[in-house]
Motif scaffolding. Structure first.
Motif, short mmCIF file in Angstrom:
data_model
loop_
_atom_site.label_atom_id
_atom_site.label_comp_id
_atom_site.label_asym_id
_atom_site.label_seq_id
_atom_site.Cartn_x
_atom_site.Cartn_y
_atom_site.Cartn_z
N ALA A 204 0.95 -1.26 0.03
CA ALA A 204 -0.11 0.00 0.07
C ALA A 204 0.95 1.19 0.08
O ALA A 204 0.62 2.29 -0.49
CB ALA A 204 -0.89 -0.08 1.28
N ALA A 205 2.04 1.23 0.85
CA ALA A 205 2.77 2.42 0.61
C ALA A 205 3.36 2.80 -0.85
O ALA A 205 3.45 3.85 -1.16
CB ALA A 205 3.91 2.32 1.83
N LYS B 189 1.86 1.71 -3.33
CA LYS B 189 1.04 2.19 -4.21
C LYS B 189 0.48 3.59 -4.01
O LYS B 189 0.08 4.36 -4.71
CB LYS B 189 -0.55 1.39 -3.94
CG LYS B 189 -0.40 0.23 -4.69
CD LYS B 189 -1.65 -0.63 -4.31
CE LYS B 189 -1.80 -1.94 -4.92
NZ LYS B 189 -3.15 -2.55 -5.00
N ALA B 190 0.47 4.19 -2.60
CA ALA B 190 0.30 5.28 -2.17
C ALA B 190 1.32 6.38 -2.91
O ALA B 190 0.67 7.46 -2.90
CB ALA B 190 0.38 5.54 -0.66
N ASP C 248 -5.93 -3.13 0.74
CA ASP C 248 -5.12 -3.75 0.18
C ASP C 248 -4.85 -5.09 0.81
O ASP C 248 -4.56 -6.24 0.23
CB ASP C 248 -3.88 -2.89 -0.29
CG ASP C 248 -3.93 -1.63 -1.33
OD1 ASP C 248 -4.71 -1.94 -2.45
OD2 ASP C 248 -4.07 -0.56 -0.76
#
Ligand SMILES: Cc1cc2nc3c(=O)[nH]c(=O)nc-3n(C[C@H](O)[C@H](O)[C@H](O)COP(=O)(O)O)c2cc1C
Ligand code: SF4
Ligand code: FES
Lengths: 155, 498
Positions: free
Chosen positions: B9-10, B12-13, B213
């Motif tokens: 997720a990081a 993706k962020a 996620d």
């Protein structure tokens, strides 16, 4: 705000309940599915849920209202969640959220009068090493700026 | 050409999805791995060159062509980057390395070796192995995992449960999220071994809704595990174990184990009085192991390499390794797994490189919103359970949040009270009402009313003594540590924090 989602249909409500009844502890999954379907846990669904689980509507209300996630009415078209927790504060989350709220003319939990956007606080998204962090319509965002967030919910 | 672009997720962020799409469009074979934990480099793209994976940090769509040609500037071999090379990766040995949803990849990197060993062991020996490893709960309280399992093993009941606490609500922590997104089979394997050890056939992962996620990856991994007899009839043996993800609903207190169990049962997430222990009367009144994600995900490596190997790391009664998460205003932020015992200052200054703003570190908060602030004077404290306790703090789930010298410590103390007020389950007055009074009292202090300081100290005492769980009981840690180490910020007129 005014709900634009389809009015809850009692057969649909029944189907969601039925699907989850075999689970051990089916209530949270039912509420999540309601919200996924109708954008909220509609008041109209309450008697059926309470009936299926053999609990009172007061008990059901107690559960629904305990959790920050569940809504009584659908949110705006965009949902913007901004992290307010410590690691993001260390990266300027307070100024960021002040600015976003000001630009949108909203307070926490508010929805714009045209139903375009709802802004909510969130306490940590697990993106604490790339803060300030936010979530736009369920998608994670790191190292965000107020302008970029407002831009993303402007359409 | 094979390219790794994290699905963490990081990553993706910070734009990893667009980068992955661009590589696919350019004809590359893309693996969506987990994160290596060097979050300041995300999206960290890796390409194999001469059998070695080399990295490209902060990759953007514009970099794709140059990375494929080999003309882009590289970080060199990813595993030689100092932040990575200095770690002892046991729990996170595969995270970032493998394709999280390839069971083949998992097995090729040591996965299922622990379960294969455990399946031929007696239940009592499985639990004894965990006890010997010295593993303590990574969710915060540090309770010995083997002892908890033994209580459940000995309990006689028609049905027992393994419940994984994946509520990870502490600010500054993301280890649970990273392993669920980067090595989900590891958590599944740990839960299956726990099931074999205590005689449970059903497990739940209570996963917070803020982690969409992780929910997606865990659900996909469970499905694959079912199809391949990791779940179901475990490795074709006579043992059964199945597993389900349950999604939380945005309540911090539901990370507390008894509140979590109520929530799982479909009730309000009110904390239960103990006894009865969840180990004896847990989910639906049945004996239940409740363990943190990292506690459970550490079990496979204990069985793969042996309890003695695991216990050979660490300091004193803090055995093994801890995935420390370094966050906030930090230069090299991310996940650093190391043996217990590294001094806090070494983590903050040498490993994490201090603040990203380049200003002096004013304080770090360790252990989430219920953890104490540590000023640099306390940076010699070794990162381990007892030393932190002795220094008036706690390691909790091992989140370390850095603040530079612009931090407003009165504001942080106020926030701690505000957070407690927002998230209190409401069962005890000192927490429910006390936290609201705490905010008001700190506002008085902020307006220059020094006579309110003793009131705040009293209130903290009352909350500590009169709260059923650590939400009300430990909120005084951040408040009092801020007051004690930065008294000058609690005197004199100043603007209220908000
Ligand atoms: C307010 C509060 C929040 C908590 N949140 C979590 C959490 O998010 N994750 C977690 O594993 N433990 C959390 N805990 C600790 C759990 O109650 C429990 O000790 C833990 O899940 C046991 O697992 P372990 O022994 O593997 O650490 C929390 C405790 C309190 C009081
Ligand atoms: S201390 Fe607070 S959160 Fe914990 S049981 Fe009491 S009221 Fe609930
Ligand atoms: S504190 Fe904001 S994402 Fe964790």
């Amino acid at each position: 705000m005014t709900a634009t989602a389809a009015p809850p249909d009692s057969a649909e409500i029944a189907a969601i309940i039925l699907k989850n009844m075999p689970l051990e502890g089916p209530l949270l999954p039912i509420l999540h599915d309601m919200q996924a379907n109708f954008g909220c846990v509609p008041d109209a669904a309450r008697p059926q849920i309470a009936d299926a689980l053999n609990i009172t509507e007061a008990e059901l209300h107690g559960v629904i209202s305990f959790y920050h996630d569940f809504r009584r009415e659908p949110a705006g078209k965009h949902v913007l969640k901004i992290c307010r927790a410590e690691a993001c504060q260390a990266m300027g989350a307070n100024d960021l959220s002040d600015k976003v709220l000001e630009l949108l003319g909203l307070d926490w939990h508010g929805t714009s009068s045209d139903g375009r956007v709802t802004v909510e606080p969130v306490y940590c998204l697990g993106l604490c090493a790339c803060g300030p962090a936010a979530m736009v319509n369920g998608k994670v965002r790191g190292r965000v700026s107020a302008d970029a967030l407002v831009q993303e919910v402007s359409a | 050409m094979k390219v790794w672009v994290p699905r963490d997720a990081a990553a993706k962020a910070l734009g990893a999805d667009a980068v992955a799409d661009a590589f696919k469009a350019a004809g590359a074979e893309v693996v969506r791995n987990g994160s290596r934990g060097m979050i300041w480099l995300e999206p960290l793209v890796e390409v194999e060159r001469d059998g070695v994976r080399v990295g490209y940090g902060n990759a953007t769509v514009e970099d794709v062509a140059a990375i494929l040609e080999g003309s882009a500037e590289t970080l060199g071999p990813v595993e030689e980057i100092p932040f990575f090379a200095k770690q002892n990766r046991l729990t996170f040995q595969r995270c970032g390395v493998i394709d999280p949803l390839s069971l083949e990849d998992y097995e090729a990197h040591g996965g299922l070796a622990g379960l294969r060993r455990a399946i031929d062991m007696e239940a009592a020996d499985i639990v004894a192995e965990v006890t010997e490893s010295g593993l303590r709960g990574r969710g915060g309280a540090g309770f010995p995992t083997g002892i908890k399992w033994e209580t459940v093993r000995k309990a006689d009941a028609p049905q027992k449960y393994i419940v994984c606490n994946a509520d990870e609500g502490d600010s500054g922590t993301f280890a649970d999220r990273m392993i669920m997104e980067g090595d989900p089979f590891c958590l599944i394997e740990g839960m299956v071994i726990a099931g074999l050890g205590v005689g449970a056939t059903k497990g739940y992962i209570y996963l917070r809704s803020e982690y969409p996620d992780a929910i997606e990856v865990m659900n996909a991994a469970i499905e694959i595990a079912r199809q391949n007899n990791v779940l179901g009839r475990v490795l074709q043996s006579s043992h059964e174990f199945d597993l389900e993800v349950r999604v939380g609903a945005g309540a911090y207190v539901c990370g507390e184990e008894t509140s979590l169990l109520n929530s799982l049962e479909g009730k309000r997430g009110i904390v239960r009085a103990k006894p009865p222990l969840p180990a004896l009367e847990g989910f639906l009144g049945r004996p239940t192991v409740v363990n943190n994600v990292i506690s459970l995900a550490t079990v496979p490596v204990i069985f793969e390499k042996g309890a003695a190997h695991y216990a050979s790391f660490g300091l004193g009664r803090s055995k093994g390794t801890m995935p420390i998460q370094i966050a906030g205003n930090v230069k090299y932020g991310g996940l650093f797994e190391t043996a217990f015992g590294m001094p806090l200052g070494e983590l903050v200054n040498d490993i994490a490189g201090g603040t990203i703003t380049g200003r002096p570190v004013k304080a770090v908060q360790v252990g989430g919103p219920l953890g104490a602030y540590f000023a640099p004077e306390k940076f010699d404290t070794p990162f381990a359970y007892e030393p932190f306790d002795g220094a008036g703090g706690l390691i909790g789930h091992a989140g370390v949040v850095l603040f530079d010298d612009s931090a407003d410590m009165l504001g942080m103390a106020r926030f701690a009270m505000e957070f407690c007020a927002v998230e209190s389950c409401g069962k005890c007055t000192p927490c429910r009402i006390g936290a609201v009074r705490g905010v008001e009292t700190i506002d008085r202090i902020g307006r220059g009313d020094a006579s309110a300081i003793p009131l705040l100290v009293d209130l903290c005492e009352t909350m500590k003594d009169g709260s059923l769980c650590a939400l009300g009981g430990f909120t005084p840690y951040p408040v009092m540590s801020a007051l004690e180490q930065f008294p000058e910020e609690f005197t004199g007129v100043r603007e209220a924090a908000e």
